[in-house]
Design a protein around this motif. Structure first.
Motif, PDB file in Angstrom:
ATOM      1  N   SER A   1       0.843  -1.190   0.000  1.00  0.00           N
ATOM      2  CA  SER A   1       0.000   0.000   0.000  1.00  0.00           C
ATOM      3  C   SER A   1       0.880   1.243   0.000  1.00  0.00           C
ATOM      4  O   SER A   1       2.085   1.174   0.243  1.00  0.00           O
ATOM      5  N   LEU A   2       0.237   2.379  -0.266  1.00  0.00           N
ATOM      6  CA  LEU A   2       0.927   3.674  -0.287  1.00  0.00           C
ATOM      7  C   LEU A   2       0.386   4.539   0.835  1.00  0.00           C
ATOM      8  O   LEU A   2      -0.833   4.641   1.020  1.00  0.00           O
TER       9      LEU A   2
ATOM     10  N   LEU B   1      -3.717  17.188  -1.114  1.00  0.00           N
ATOM     11  CA  LEU B   1      -2.884  17.104  -2.317  1.00  0.00           C
ATOM     12  C   LEU B   1      -2.072  15.813  -2.345  1.00  0.00           C
ATOM     13  O   LEU B   1      -1.850  15.231  -3.414  1.00  0.00           O
ATOM     14  N   ALA B   2      -1.650  15.356  -1.174  1.00  0.00           N
ATOM     15  CA  ALA B   2      -0.876  14.121  -1.109  1.00  0.00           C
ATOM     16  C   ALA B   2      -1.718  12.917  -1.520  1.00  0.00           C
ATOM     17  O   ALA B   2      -1.241  12.023  -2.231  1.00  0.00           O
TER      18      ALA B   2
ATOM     19  N   GLN C   1      10.278   6.221  -0.303  1.00  0.00           N
ATOM     20  CA  GLN C   1       9.608   7.463  -0.669  1.00  0.00           C
ATOM     21  C   GLN C   1       9.464   7.524  -2.188  1.00  0.00           C
ATOM     22  O   GLN C   1      10.447   7.382  -2.915  1.00  0.00           O
ATOM     23  N   VAL C   2       8.231   7.731  -2.654  1.00  0.00           N
ATOM     24  CA  VAL C   2       7.994   7.726  -4.101  1.00  0.00           C
ATOM     25  C   VAL C   2       7.701   9.120  -4.651  1.00  0.00           C
ATOM     26  O   VAL C   2       7.818   9.350  -5.859  1.00  0.00           O
ATOM     27  N   PHE C   3       7.311  10.039  -3.795  1.00  0.00           N
ATOM     28  CA  PHE C   3       7.210  11.435  -4.223  1.00  0.00           C
ATOM     29  C   PHE C   3       7.259  12.351  -3.007  1.00  0.00           C
ATOM     30  O   PHE C   3       6.941  11.949  -1.892  1.00  0.00           O
TER      31      PHE C   3
ATOM     32  N   TYR D   1       4.604  17.786   1.554  1.00  0.00           N
ATOM     33  CA  TYR D   1       3.856  16.535   1.638  1.00  0.00           C
ATOM     34  C   TYR D   1       4.550  15.488   0.792  1.00  0.00           C
ATOM     35  O   TYR D   1       5.325  15.801  -0.113  1.00  0.00           O
ATOM     36  N   ARG D   2       4.282  14.216   1.115  1.00  0.00           N
ATOM     37  CA  ARG D   2       4.982  13.146   0.422  1.00  0.00           C
ATOM     38  C   ARG D   2       4.200  11.837   0.457  1.00  0.00           C
ATOM     39  O   ARG D   2       3.215  11.688   1.193  1.00  0.00           O
ATOM     40  N   GLY D   3       4.679  10.866  -0.346  1.00  0.00           N
ATOM     41  CA  GLY D   3       4.115   9.533  -0.372  1.00  0.00           C
ATOM     42  C   GLY D   3       5.204   8.502  -0.134  1.00  0.00           C
ATOM     43  O   GLY D   3       6.301   8.607  -0.692  1.00  0.00           O
TER      44      GLY D   3
END
Length: 215
Positions: free
Chosen positions: A85-86, A129-130, A111-113, A101-103
């Motif tokens: 999951s993300l 936004l995340a 970390q993917v973004f 913010y991040r994913g």
């Protein structure tokens, strides 16, 4: 019987007075108003002392404060997070304040973004936004997995396809509001019904993997 609140220790690498603090209020005094402040919470004093001797970058994305506040019986009913999951999260120095913010993938902590910093935003906007960026990322890469957020407000905004913020638009946050408009438009023009948006149970699983560790 209610459980006592767990003790935390806060390492400030970059702030007014770098050091280790045993309350969030004291930590906050050291980092508010400091551009690019570096700080993180730890559950154990010895871990905080060890971390202070090192570098903040070594602890970015690392869960140093994981723990449950629930009885074992309730934890068993809740179960574990779905994997793969993300997870997504936001951090804001002040509210409004400097926003990021991040994913991060739950299963491997990758970390993917990451987006930001934006000079003036709110936590709720960042969380919203995340989630949207997370949905777009999974759809673009054809990944079938849930998106976890610990923000009920942001999840509702995504469901409603509408951002209900009190933050007023100005020249300082113009870029951020442009991102909000694009995110809302994306929600209205894309099918993401096969991607579950789930609430992260911080009380059962500890801080969400995407947490910035700044509280």
């Amino acid at each position: 019987m209610a459980k006592n609140k767990r003790k935390k220790y806060y390492v400030v690498w970059k702030g007014h007075n770098p050091g280790i603090y045993d309350s969030w209020d004291e930590c906050k005094k050291q980092v508010l108003g400091v551009e690019g402040a570096q700080y993180k919470s730890f559950s154990r004093k010895e871990d905080a002392e060890s971390a202070f001797k090192g570098f903040y970058e070594s602890y970015m994305g690392v869960d140093t404060d994981n723990g449950s506040t629930l009885p074992d019986e309730e934890l068993e009913l809740i179960g574990k997070p779905v994997v793969p999951s993300l997870s997504v999260d936001a951090a804001c120095s002040g509210n409004p304040g400097v926003l990021e913010y991040r994913g991060v993938f739950v299963h491997n902590k990758k970390q993917v973004f990451k987006r930001g910093p934006y000079p003036e935003g709110t936590v709720n906007i960042g969380e919203f936004l995340a989630i949207v960026l997370g949905l777009a990322f999974l759809k673009t890469h054809n990944l079938k997995m849930p998106v976890y957020s610990d923000s009920n407000t942001a999840i509702k905004w995504v469901k409603d396809k509408k951002v209900n913020t009190k933050l007023e638009r100005n020249r300082k946050n113009e870029e951020l509001f442009n991102h909000i408009e694009k995110a809302v438009e994306w929600l209205k023009t894309n099918d993401y019904s096969d991607i579950p948006i789930l609430k992260w149970r911080t009380d059962a699983w500890g801080e969400i993997p995407a947490d910035f560790g700044r509280k």
